[in-house]
Design an enzyme around this catalytic site. Structure first.
Site, mmCIF file in Angstrom:
data_model
loop_
_atom_site.group_PDB
_atom_site.id
_atom_site.type_symbol
_atom_site.label_atom_id
_atom_site.label_comp_id
_atom_site.label_asym_id
_atom_site.label_seq_id
_atom_site.Cartn_x
_atom_site.Cartn_y
_atom_site.Cartn_z
ATOM 1 N N ARG A 78 -7.939 -37.182 -10.603
ATOM 2 C CA ARG A 78 -7.394 -38.539 -10.721
ATOM 3 C C ARG A 78 -7.070 -39.096 -9.337
ATOM 4 O O ARG A 78 -7.748 -39.985 -8.836
ATOM 5 C CB ARG A 78 -6.143 -38.523 -11.621
ATOM 6 C CG ARG A 78 -5.732 -39.897 -12.143
ATOM 7 C CD ARG A 78 -4.904 -40.722 -11.186
ATOM 8 N NE ARG A 78 -3.666 -40.027 -10.794
ATOM 9 C CZ ARG A 78 -2.897 -40.443 -9.795
ATOM 10 N NH1 ARG A 78 -3.219 -41.522 -9.091
ATOM 11 N NH2 ARG A 78 -1.807 -39.769 -9.467
ATOM 12 N N ASP A 79 -6.065 -38.551 -8.671
ATOM 13 C CA ASP A 79 -5.611 -39.126 -7.405
ATOM 14 C C ASP A 79 -6.668 -38.978 -6.321
ATOM 15 O O ASP A 79 -6.848 -39.873 -5.479
ATOM 16 C CB ASP A 79 -4.300 -38.439 -6.975
ATOM 17 C CG ASP A 79 -3.449 -39.314 -6.074
ATOM 18 O OD1 ASP A 79 -3.863 -40.454 -5.760
ATOM 19 O OD2 ASP A 79 -2.364 -38.863 -5.668
ATOM 20 N N HIS B 150 5.439 -34.974 -6.286
ATOM 21 C CA HIS B 150 4.057 -35.358 -6.000
ATOM 22 C C HIS B 150 4.013 -35.697 -4.516
ATOM 23 O O HIS B 150 4.568 -36.709 -4.092
ATOM 24 C CB HIS B 150 3.683 -36.578 -6.870
ATOM 25 C CG HIS B 150 2.337 -37.154 -6.572
ATOM 26 N ND1 HIS B 150 1.209 -36.801 -7.286
ATOM 27 C CD2 HIS B 150 1.920 -38.050 -5.651
ATOM 28 C CE1 HIS B 150 0.163 -37.470 -6.821
ATOM 29 N NE2 HIS B 150 0.570 -38.231 -5.823
ATOM 30 N N CYS C 19 -3.669 -43.257 -2.209
ATOM 31 C CA CYS C 19 -3.377 -44.427 -3.036
ATOM 32 C C CYS C 19 -4.118 -45.596 -2.437
ATOM 33 O O CYS C 19 -3.871 -45.974 -1.295
ATOM 34 C CB CYS C 19 -1.873 -44.686 -3.039
ATOM 35 S SG CYS C 19 -1.458 -46.241 -3.846
ATOM 36 N N HIS D 202 2.099 -35.964 -0.578
ATOM 37 C CA HIS D 202 0.898 -36.136 0.235
ATOM 38 C C HIS D 202 1.111 -35.438 1.576
ATOM 39 O O HIS D 202 2.247 -35.198 1.986
ATOM 40 C CB HIS D 202 0.593 -37.627 0.405
ATOM 41 C CG HIS D 202 0.022 -38.251 -0.839
ATOM 42 N ND1 HIS D 202 -1.251 -38.736 -0.909
ATOM 43 C CD2 HIS D 202 0.557 -38.434 -2.070
ATOM 44 C CE1 HIS D 202 -1.480 -39.212 -2.132
ATOM 45 N NE2 HIS D 202 -0.400 -39.044 -2.858
ATOM 46 N N ASN E 295 -3.441 -35.768 -0.917
ATOM 47 C CA ASN E 295 -2.425 -34.943 -1.562
ATOM 48 C C ASN E 295 -2.311 -33.628 -0.807
ATOM 49 O O ASN E 295 -3.212 -33.235 -0.083
ATOM 50 C CB ASN E 295 -2.858 -34.605 -3.002
ATOM 51 C CG ASN E 295 -2.936 -35.827 -3.889
ATOM 52 O OD1 ASN E 295 -4.012 -36.287 -4.238
ATOM 53 N ND2 ASN E 295 -1.793 -36.371 -4.262
#
Lengths: 309, 309
Positions: B12-13, B209, B242, B211, B251
């Protein structure tokens, strides 16, 4: 506010790990620029014989140059008593000898077992003690491969504690713990720092020398800080490694380390904006050489307020 | 032994941050291989409209596929109520909505202010509550830009604490703290985790979460672990970012994170040797795409003994 002392080891640990020789003028420009950014200590080279490490042949000249920079502590690595004699003759202010906790690594690296290394440390300590107080260098023993060895694998922690005590007994002013191979993890860092401090006295272990071989370097630095470590070795652009420990490339990155420390509210005395600009000196002198670190690309966070130096 | 739950967010990210669309079959191979390595949870996609993020157009198919893998928790990101409806229809087991702590970022990202977002969370929570217990998804709110915003700069911590409480009051089962922009430092992570847990209850904040934008990601993870965080989002090869937060790439790297945790003695249930091999699936499907992480290059330390899964 806690002061954390950054010792830049790139001109030694970084440059000894690459084949190319950085020209003397570029080294001087690097050292001068980093000192101007506020880095308080730089390991400018080592007194390993030039036949083994031609990259370090100009170490005496670099000491003379760096001593002309006000406020900078000028450090060198020495492999043995002969190196110590040369370092003292050249006027080094701090000398550090690696003492490998893996006896196999020690034999391969400097052809000395642990007993011979302790004898060498004692001889150096006696030489240091015989110097006049005003020019006597600070003598530190770096406990190399303290967190594991690429030849032996895991290193017994009881032995590290015992050998740290032996180094102090032989006359070292302090010891540091070195993750030469990039094997360390934060739990191990905490445990070993705590054990060694308990054995030799909290004020006799202040330094961690970390590599970022598995990406865990700054987490290990954080673990050390939480156990009272106050000096961290690092390398601009993450240059570095140990030519005798395969795969052990890359000291922790000075730029990212200073970002972390300043963001946390520690005082380093380093102007991070200025520091980030020093990187271009290495890039220009060593075109194509891989440089590590994330902060140089990402830049500082919007509204990032640095602690006043 | 403490169990740490790894949630792989790369599909996803990671994939939403690059322009190319990974073919469905490659995504399936990635998800299957990571689950086979023992990764317990994978965020397989998001229900952002395909017109905005064509990379995520196959999310419903991926949920159906991933639900066929025994023991895997299948998570998705949802931007709003409509996304929640689609996620529930597709059978997602966990849904997470980003709630940006920077109101400017929230307005830019999803055109909703904080009040509108709390209303949206409440509507989703009501929809979730109306589902039969056996198919009701776990509903989490991710407190995005909690550590700083690329538009607003520093984010007020009092507001984060207040908005975390508002999300729980509106019906979220738990909240997570997201360093969307890579601005966080370990001291801030500790402080904010402690404050939010104190406000909403320790069991309602479990997830970070992070990065690795400035290289401090694993140090931030360590800081979170020390404050009782038990779930960490990460991305294989450090893919991710993002698209609405410039410079916020990457991430934390699953490979390096699992190395750190297992070396420290935490239990992840992940076979690290197997995990390292999954990386080639991404490299083959997205040739030339930069992959991050150090452990894949360095390999595991000699004699590295993993905790039994």
């Amino acid at each position: 506010m806690t002061r954390i002392h950054i010792s830049e080891v790139g001109p030694r640990d970084g440059l000894q790990s690459i084949d190319r020789v950085m020209p003397l003028e570029a080294k001087k420009a690097w050292i001068a620029a980093e000192a101007a950014a506020g880095v308080p200590e730089i390991e400018v080279g080592s007194f390993v014989p030039p036949s083994l490490l031609p990259q370090m042949a100009d170490t005496a000249e670099l000491i003379a140059f760096a001593k002309g920079i006000e406020g900078l502590s000028v450090a060198v690595l020495i492999p043995n008593l002969k190196g110590a004699e040369r370092a003292i003759a050249a006027g080094a202010e701090k000398m550090s000898i690696p003492f490998s906790m893996s006896e196999t690594h020690s034999l391969k690296n400097v052809r000395k077992d642990h007993a011979a290394m302790v004898a060498e440390i004692r001889a150096i300590a006696e030489l240091v003690a015989a110097q006049p107080a005003e020019t006597r260098p600070h003598f530190e023993v770096g406990l190399a491969t303290a967190f594991g060895c690429t030849i032996e694998g895991p290193v017994n922690e009881d032995n590290v504690v015992r050998l740290a005590a032996a180094a102090i007994e032989a006359g070292a002013v302090e010891v540091g713990l070195s993750d030469t191979t990039g094997y360390a993890n934060p739990a191990q860092v905490k445990r070993l720092v705590r054990r060694v401090k308990a054995e030799i006295g909290a004020d006799k272990l202040n330094t961690l020398h970390l590599h970022n071989t598995r990406g865990v370097g700054l987490a290990n630095a954080l673990a050390g800080l939480e156990e009272g470590i106050t000096t961290l070795d690092s390398s601009l652009g993450g240059l570095g490694g140990c030519p005798f420990a395969p795969g052990a490339s890359g000291n922790i990155v000075t730029e990212d380390l200073v970002f972390m420390l300043e963001a946390m509210g520690y005082e380093t005395g380093i102007d991070l904006e200025k520091l980030l600009k020093v990187r271009s000196i290495i890039a220009e002198a060593l075109p194509g050489e891989p440089l590590y670190g994330f902060t140089p690309d990402a830049g500082l966070p919007l509204g990032f307020a640095q602690v006043a130096a």
